[in-house]
Design a protein around this motif. Sequence first.
Motif, PDB file in Angstrom:
ATOM      1  N   HIS A  43       4.713  15.660  -0.620  1.00 52.46           N
ATOM      2  CA  HIS A  43       5.274  16.179   0.615  1.00 52.46           C
ATOM      3  C   HIS A  43       5.693  14.939   1.526  1.00 52.46           C
ATOM      4  N   GLY A  44       4.882  13.784   1.247  1.00 48.29           N
ATOM      5  CA  GLY A  44       5.286  12.778   2.062  1.00 48.29           C
ATOM      6  C   GLY A  44       4.891  11.370   1.461  1.00 48.29           C
ATOM      7  N   LEU A  45       5.611  10.448   1.669  1.00 52.09           N
ATOM      8  CA  LEU A  45       5.407   9.094   1.090  1.00 52.09           C
ATOM      9  C   LEU A  45       5.821   7.779   1.710  1.00 52.09           C
ATOM     10  N   THR A  46       4.591   7.134   1.992  1.00 60.60           N
ATOM     11  CA  THR A  46       4.796   5.883   2.865  1.00 60.60           C
ATOM     12  C   THR A  46       4.427   4.758   1.895  1.00 60.60           C
ATOM     13  N   ILE A  47       5.292   3.515   1.884  1.00 62.93           N
ATOM     14  CA  ILE A  47       5.095   2.413   1.398  1.00 62.93           C
ATOM     15  C   ILE A  47       5.073   1.257   2.336  1.00 62.93           C
ATOM     16  N   LYS A  64       1.007  -1.103  -0.148  1.00 66.01           N
ATOM     17  CA  LYS A  64      -0.028  -0.016  -0.074  1.00 66.01           C
ATOM     18  C   LYS A  64       1.074   1.316  -0.017  1.00 66.01           C
ATOM     19  N   VAL A  65       0.567   2.242  -0.899  1.00 63.90           N
ATOM     20  CA  VAL A  65       1.182   3.325  -0.918  1.00 63.90           C
ATOM     21  C   VAL A  65       0.330   4.504  -0.455  1.00 63.90           C
ATOM     22  N   VAL A  66       0.816   5.461   0.298  1.00 63.68           N
ATOM     23  CA  VAL A  66       0.145   6.479   0.898  1.00 63.68           C
ATOM     24  C   VAL A  66       1.144   7.768   0.592  1.00 63.68           C
ATOM     25  N   VAL A  67       0.482   8.737  -0.070  1.00 60.40           N
ATOM     26  CA  VAL A  67       1.006   9.732  -0.473  1.00 60.40           C
ATOM     27  C   VAL A  67       0.315  11.237  -0.112  1.00 60.40           C
ATOM     28  N   THR A  68       1.081  11.948   0.443  1.00 59.73           N
ATOM     29  CA  THR A  68       0.746  13.400   0.697  1.00 59.73           C
ATOM     30  C   THR A  68       1.046  14.433  -0.320  1.00 59.73           C
ATOM     31  N   VAL A  69       0.121  14.960  -0.661  1.00 61.76           N
ATOM     32  CA  VAL A  69       0.436  16.072  -2.062  1.00 61.76           C
ATOM     33  C   VAL A  69       0.003  17.472  -1.571  1.00 61.76           C
ATOM     34  N   GLY A  70       0.791  18.290  -2.059  1.00 62.62           N
ATOM     35  CA  GLY A  70       0.517  19.871  -1.971  1.00 62.62           C
ATOM     36  C   GLY A  70      -0.679  20.392  -2.629  1.00 62.62           C
ATOM     37  N   PRO A  71      -0.993  21.408  -2.080  1.00 64.63           N
ATOM     38  CA  PRO A  71      -2.161  22.210  -2.511  1.00 64.63           C
ATOM     39  C   PRO A  71      -2.362  22.451  -4.153  1.00 64.63           C
ATOM     40  N   GLY A  72      -1.286  22.515  -4.526  1.00 66.23           N
ATOM     41  CA  GLY A  72      -1.109  22.763  -6.153  1.00 66.23           C
ATOM     42  C   GLY A  72      -1.355  21.572  -6.925  1.00 66.23           C
ATOM     43  N   ALA A  73      -1.410  20.541  -6.354  1.00 66.72           N
ATOM     44  CA  ALA A  73      -1.346  19.230  -7.062  1.00 66.72           C
ATOM     45  C   ALA A  73      -2.261  19.136  -8.177  1.00 66.72           C
ATOM     46  N   THR A  74      -1.931  18.585  -9.231  1.00 68.28           N
ATOM     47  CA  THR A  74      -2.914  18.515 -10.544  1.00 68.28           C
ATOM     48  C   THR A  74      -3.590  17.324 -10.211  1.00 68.28           C
ATOM     49  N   SER A  75      -4.552  16.839 -11.314  1.00 67.09           N
ATOM     50  CA  SER A  75      -5.324  15.815 -11.267  1.00 67.09           C
ATOM     51  C   SER A  75      -4.634  14.380 -11.081  1.00 67.09           C
ATOM     52  N   THR A  76      -5.348  13.612 -10.476  1.00 68.29           N
ATOM     53  CA  THR A  76      -4.585  12.360 -10.449  1.00 68.29           C
ATOM     54  C   THR A  76      -4.962  11.245 -11.306  1.00 68.29           C
ATOM     55  N   THR A 133      -7.512   6.027  -3.823  1.00 72.98           N
ATOM     56  CA  THR A 133      -8.695   6.609  -3.261  1.00 72.98           C
ATOM     57  C   THR A 133      -7.834   7.949  -3.168  1.00 72.98           C
ATOM     58  N   VAL A 134      -8.645   9.071  -3.166  1.00 77.11           N
ATOM     59  CA  VAL A 134      -8.316  10.462  -2.555  1.00 77.11           C
ATOM     60  C   VAL A 134      -9.282  10.937  -1.627  1.00 77.11           C
ATOM     61  N   ASP A 135      -8.526  11.350  -0.514  1.00 74.20           N
ATOM     62  CA  ASP A 135      -9.009  11.967   0.615  1.00 74.20           C
ATOM     63  C   ASP A 135      -8.247  13.271   1.098  1.00 74.20           C
ATOM     64  N   GLY A 136      -8.828  14.108   0.376  1.00 67.91           N
ATOM     65  CA  GLY A 136      -8.091  15.601   0.519  1.00 67.91           C
ATOM     66  C   GLY A 136      -7.014  15.657   0.031  1.00 67.91           C
ATOM     67  N   SER A 137      -5.582  15.722   0.623  1.00 72.13           N
ATOM     68  CA  SER A 137      -4.491  15.962   0.210  1.00 72.13           C
ATOM     69  C   SER A 137      -3.551  14.337   0.319  1.00 72.13           C
ATOM     70  N   HIS A 138      -4.499  13.352   0.558  1.00 73.10           N
ATOM     71  CA  HIS A 138      -3.970  12.102   0.744  1.00 73.10           C
ATOM     72  C   HIS A 138      -4.352  11.073  -0.316  1.00 73.10           C
ATOM     73  N   LEU A 139      -3.473  10.492  -0.957  1.00 75.33           N
ATOM     74  CA  LEU A 139      -3.895   9.356  -1.876  1.00 75.33           C
ATOM     75  C   LEU A 139      -3.298   8.246  -1.223  1.00 75.33           C
ATOM     76  N   THR A 140      -4.063   7.148  -1.646  1.00 75.09           N
ATOM     77  CA  THR A 140      -3.858   5.763  -1.010  1.00 75.09           C
ATOM     78  C   THR A 140      -4.069   4.746  -2.272  1.00 75.09           C
ATOM     79  N   PHE A 141      -3.115   4.074  -2.466  1.00 74.92           N
ATOM     80  CA  PHE A 141      -3.435   2.956  -3.575  1.00 74.92           C
ATOM     81  C   PHE A 141      -2.478   1.893  -3.384  1.00 74.92           C
ATOM     82  N   HIS A 142      -2.715   0.708  -4.274  1.00 78.43           N
ATOM     83  CA  HIS A 142      -1.804  -0.513  -4.186  1.00 78.43           C
ATOM     84  C   HIS A 142      -1.117  -0.327  -5.493  1.00 78.43           C
ATOM     85  N   VAL A 143       0.142  -0.673  -5.743  1.00 78.56           N
ATOM     86  CA  VAL A 143       0.737  -0.727  -6.898  1.00 78.56           C
ATOM     87  C   VAL A 143       1.621  -2.016  -7.083  1.00 78.56           C
ATOM     88  N   ASP A 144       1.527  -2.456  -8.337  1.00 77.34           N
ATOM     89  CA  ASP A 144       2.393  -3.887  -8.934  1.00 77.34           C
ATOM     90  C   ASP A 144       3.795  -3.396  -8.765  1.00 77.34           C
TER      91      ASP A 144
END
Length: 85
Positions: free
Chosen positions: A54-58, A1-13, A26-37
């Motif tokens: 701004h942040g990345l957790t795998i 699982k990958v969790v990313v915190t993006v800045g307010p100027g982030a473009t479309s996902t 899934t997008v929850d405000g500035s947090h993106l969560t997804f699974h990746v191969d």
Amino acid sequence: KVVVTVGPGATSTAALDALDGVHDLTVDGSHLTFHVDDDALPQVTRALADLAPHGLTIEPPSLEELFLKLTGGFSERELSDLFQR
């Protein structure tokens, strides 16, 4: 699982979501969560760079996530019923 915190100027996902190997985005405000191969990681890191992270957790998948993937998502009750037959 990958969790990313993006800045307010982030473009479309959309570019990230369109990549082969990205699942359950899934997008929850500035947090993106997804699974990746694993083989999609180079393309994912390029797409993430455009989102000004701004942040990345795998995290490795939990035992429950692995179990559900291997069993096709059977619930505990469904598996119990299968084994009692």
